[in-house]
Structures are given as C-alpha cells and as structure tokens.
Design a protein around this motif. Structure first.
Motif, PDB file in Angstrom:
ATOM      1  N   ALA A 183       0.829  -1.202   0.000  1.00  0.00           N
ATOM      2  CA  ALA A 183       0.000   0.000   0.000  1.00  0.00           C
ATOM      3  C   ALA A 183       0.863   1.252   0.000  1.00  0.00           C
ATOM      4  O   ALA A 183       0.589   2.223  -0.721  1.00  0.00           O
ATOM      5  CB  ALA A 183      -0.932  -0.005   1.208  1.00  0.00           C
ATOM      6  N   ALA A 184       1.922   1.243   0.811  1.00  0.00           N
ATOM      7  CA  ALA A 184       2.813   2.405   0.866  1.00  0.00           C
ATOM      8  C   ALA A 184       3.493   2.636  -0.474  1.00  0.00           C
ATOM      9  O   ALA A 184       3.589   3.775  -0.957  1.00  0.00           O
ATOM     10  CB  ALA A 184       3.859   2.204   1.963  1.00  0.00           C
ATOM     11  N   THR A 185       3.941   1.548  -1.089  1.00  0.00           N
ATOM     12  CA  THR A 185       4.580   1.669  -2.397  1.00  0.00           C
ATOM     13  C   THR A 185       3.600   2.174  -3.437  1.00  0.00           C
ATOM     14  O   THR A 185       3.926   3.037  -4.264  1.00  0.00           O
ATOM     15  CB  THR A 185       5.146   0.306  -2.843  1.00  0.00           C
ATOM     16  OG1 THR A 185       6.098  -0.148  -1.876  1.00  0.00           O
ATOM     17  CG2 THR A 185       5.822   0.408  -4.193  1.00  0.00           C
ATOM     18  N   GLY A 186       2.397   1.644  -3.383  1.00  0.00           N
ATOM     19  CA  GLY A 186       1.386   2.008  -4.365  1.00  0.00           C
ATOM     20  C   GLY A 186       1.026   3.479  -4.362  1.00  0.00           C
ATOM     21  O   GLY A 186       0.810   4.075  -5.423  1.00  0.00           O
ATOM     22  N   CYS A 187       0.975   4.086  -3.172  1.00  0.00           N
ATOM     23  CA  CYS A 187       0.599   5.506  -3.110  1.00  0.00           C
ATOM     24  C   CYS A 187       1.816   6.416  -3.055  1.00  0.00           C
ATOM     25  O   CYS A 187       1.679   7.645  -3.101  1.00  0.00           O
ATOM     26  CB  CYS A 187      -0.341   5.777  -1.935  1.00  0.00           C
ATOM     27  SG  CYS A 187       0.456   5.760  -0.303  1.00  0.00           S
ATOM     28  N   GLY A 188       3.012   5.827  -2.916  1.00  0.00           N
ATOM     29  CA  GLY A 188       4.229   6.623  -2.921  1.00  0.00           C
ATOM     30  C   GLY A 188       4.426   7.485  -1.699  1.00  0.00           C
ATOM     31  O   GLY A 188       5.099   8.518  -1.752  1.00  0.00           O
TER      32      GLY A 188
END
Length: 464
Positions: A183-188
């Motif tokens: 999730a963190a990677t996905g939203c940057g």
C-alpha cells in the motif's frame, strides 16, 4: 554482534507466512526482536553531516563526542532552518499552513501497547515542534495516529487510510510491518519508520528505518567490545535463539561475525517458541563450560532462560542480548534473575546527559505522564526530527517525490547526538555501538568509556 548490524532490526516469525496461526498470542508477540543499529560507517570512520541537517558524529579517536550536544541549546527555528514562505497545497496531506503526518504502531493485540512508546514519542515531537520551533516553511505539523493491531492486515488497512489522509508516515513501529508495504509503495507515501522489522518492508522503496539494518552486515565493534570487556571468557561462548526464521538468520549472522573476530563458540542452539522447559539448555551450557551466553529473542524469553540458569546455579561471566531488554519492564519482570545482563545499543543512554534525550523525556512526560522512555520511542523521536529537517531542506514546494529523493541522500544521521550514525537512505547497518550492564536493578555504561565504539562492517553472507 548484531546481525544487521548491531542494533535494530526487529525480527519476527512474520517472515514465514502464516506462522502466527500456530502460536499463542503471547508466543506470537514474543517474536519481535530488536537488533543492532545501522550506519554506513566502515573501517572506523563515523563522521560526516546528515544530508538534511547538520548532525553530530560518533565518539572515537579524533571524532566529536555526541554528548557535547548538551552544551548547545536548541534555539527556536533551528530544526527547520531558515525556510520561509509556503507553496500552498503542494501534495496530499499538505496545505498552506499544515503538514499532516501519520504514525502506525501496534497499540492493541497479543501484548497491548507493545509499540505504544513509538506513537507517544512521535506525538511528543509534534507537540514540541509546534510549541517551540515555529513551522516548516510556514506549515505546522498535524499528527493522525493508527493502530496496526500487531497484525499484518491491521498494518495494511492503516497504511491504506494513511495514504489518503497524510503526506508521510513518521516514527511507525509494527511487528508485522510487511502488511503495509504494498500500500505504501502504491501511493508513494514517504515512510520514515523508527525501524523496519521485516525483510519485505526493508525492501519497500518508500520505507526507511531510522534505526537502519541489514542481516548480513554486522559491525566488528560488537564482538570487539565483548572481547575487551570479558577477555577471559571469549574462548567459550554460546548462542541461543528463538527458532524462527528472522531470529535464526540474525543469530547465525552475528555468530559468524563474532567468530571472525576471534570469539570461539562451544554451543549453539535454537529454542522452539512453544518450549517451556529450558533446563536441558542450561545443562548443556554447564556441560560445555560456556562463559558467555548470547541470546536472540524477545526479552520475556530472555527472562525465562535466566530464571532457569538461576535455578541450576549457573552464572556465566556475561549474558548478552539486544536492546529490547533495555527497559524497566524487563528489570521488573526478571528481578534478581536478570541482574548482570549486558545489552548492546546504538542510541544514547537513558541514564546519561544528552540534550535530545532530555527533550524527548520532557515532552514525553507532557503528552503521556508516567510513560517511560524506550529504545523504540527514542528512534521514533529521531524519525520525526529527520522528517522535519528533510522537509525544510526540500522547501516550500513539498511533494512526496521530492521528500523521498531527499531521504535517499541521508547517510550519517544522528538526530543531534541522540543515536549513533545511521545510514537511513542507504539502508545499511550501523557500525557503532555501546554496551550497557544491569547491576543492582540499574543500568550503567560498560564500554566504551564514553560515546560509541565504531568498527568495520563484516559481510557474513547470511540473509544478504
């Protein structure tokens, strides 16, 4: 001494999918193990300035003493520098007058409040900064807090919510932090954690542990400090550890590093988490003539082992474990059985004078009266400080991408002498550490005489 290097990786069975379902809540929570600290310092060099702000250096021959920070008052505005003006609403969670940050930590679960200290410390820093330091380019800080519930799913859900509500994650501590990585990677979202616990989160491109660590890189400072402190015992050491992937990897790595520095091991043993009878392990320690016992696992299991040692009348010259034991709860739980424990740490000592430690304690007392400072809280405070200095460096046009680019350039961060140099951006283990010893229910410095001892990083090839 520590396998990632020396100080803080929190290791857990979460590295094995579904392992928690086979354990009791107590056993599952007990798998959280802090490890050695990390800084990209090699060959004895521990100097340099943080890319985001001017920071202290570790004490060694020719280096400045972090404790000198005591003599330097922290004037208003010094953290955020001279950044003026605001760029308005430049990214999610950022307005002309406010930056919203989020902290995701384990508050509920098998052991209630296991990482509450990280959330309290982040809140304490926000209160301190807003009250005394002004703003970051005209923007105050706003904190939203989430409970990851000591659960991978809880971390994932909280991270997804934070992605929509906050500009960045700051000071978080979750035992099963792999859940929120995608999730963190996905939203940057920039993710400056007190520490990353799982290998999955360590590999997440937007996540950075302020207590950085890598399993295969171990500082020579740890075994060298043990050799100088217990010279007559290094020919007969033992490594005992919880039988979980992360603990086992770190134990193997740290043992290999210690062997490379001349410490001889006569016994090495994994202990199943469900095992309640430690008597056979103590009998083997006695049979092999072990003089130094290393332990990798949670503090509550360290207590169990030492109680078994006391029952059999066995007292090694040294019982050495990680910073999770450097806590009032460990002393209270273990009592006389744990007296003599030696802990390695890569942060300032709670018992010594340090300007940043004093600030942390002062503001912790304001937001959580009666709460005790902790290792995890110290690194959460450091993470919040790093966030502010880095955001100020980026300037009024604050964006998630610009923030991440700036964090990747941070390689010698000390939070003004609060922690040993940490290679946050490089995600490498710290080369510096200190040994503290519990005597008569109180902790005191064992070695070196002041500051930290810094060595070279040994690549053990374990988990790399």
């Amino acid at each position: 001494m520590r396998g990632r290097n020396a100080l803080i990786a929190l290791t857990i069975c979460a590295l094995v999918a579904g392992c928690g379902s086979r354990l009791t809540d107590e056993q599952r929570a007990a798998l959280v193990v802090p490890q050695g600290g990390s800084a990209g310092v090699q060959d004895g060099a521990a100097t340099g300035e943080d890319a985001a702000a001017s920071e202290g250096t570790a004490e060694q021959p020719g280096a400045a003493n972090p404790q000198e920070a005591d003599k330097k008052p922290v004037p208003p505005g010094s953290i955020a520098g001279g950044c003026q003006g605001t760029g308005g609403a430049t990214d999610k969670g950022v307005t002309a007058g406010e930056i919203t940050i989020a902290n995701i930590s384990d508050i509920s679960g098998p052991v209630p409040g296991i990482f509450q200290s990280a959330q309290q410390a982040t809140k304490a820093f926000v209160e301190y900064f807003n009250a005394t330091q002004g703003s970051v380019c005209g923007r105050k800080l706003k904190l939203v807090s989430f409970d990851s519930r000591t659960d991978s799913g809880g971390d994932q859900q909280a991270t997804s919510q934070a992605c929509e509500q906050a500009f960045a994650l700051v000071g978080s501590m979750s035992a099963f932090d792999q859940g929120g990585g995608p999730a963190a990677t996905g939203c940057g979202i920039p993710d400056l954690r007190a520490s990353t616990v799982t290998a999955q989160r360590q590999r997440t491109p937007v996540s950075f542990g302020v207590a950085s660590n890598v399993v295969n890189l171990v500082s020579s400072a740890g075994p060298d400090l043990v050799k100088s402190s217990f010279p007559g015992a290094v020919g007969a050491a033992a490594y005992l550890y919880l039988n979980a992937d992360a603990s086992a990897q770190n134990a193997r790595s740290m043992q290999k590093a210690a062997e490379a520095r001349g410490i001889k091991f006569v016994y090495s043993q994994a202990i199943d988490i469900t095992d309640v009878n430690y008597a056979p392990y103590v009998a083997k320690l006695k049979e092999t003539g072990t003089k130094i016992v290393y332990w990798i696992g949670s503090a509550q299991y360290a207590v169990r082992l030492q109680q078994a040692m006391r029952q059999q009348g066995y007292t090694p010259e040294a019982f050495i474990t990680d910073p999770s034991a450097y806590d009032p709860a460990y002393v209270k739980q273990g009592g006389a059985a744990v007296d003599g424990t030696v802990v390695y740490t890569n942060g300032a000592l709670f018992e010594e004078s340090n300007a940043q430690m004093a600030l942390y304690k002062q503001w912790l007392g304001r937001v959580a009266p009666g709460a005790a400072p902790s290792y995890f809280g110290m690194f959460a405070w450091a993470a919040a400080r790093l966030f502010v200095t880095t955001a100020a460096k980026v300037g009024p046009q604050l964006t998630r991408k610009a923030m991440l680019d700036a964090v990747r350039g941070v390689h010698d961060f000390t939070a003004e002498g609060l922690v040993a140099p940490q290679d946050v951006g490089g995600k490498r283990t710290s080369a510096c550490m200190t040994l503290v010893k519990l005597k008569g229910g109180a902790w005191s410095r064992l070695a070196p005489a002041s500051g930290y001892s810094c060595g070279s990083l040994i690549d053990t090839g374990v988990g790399g």
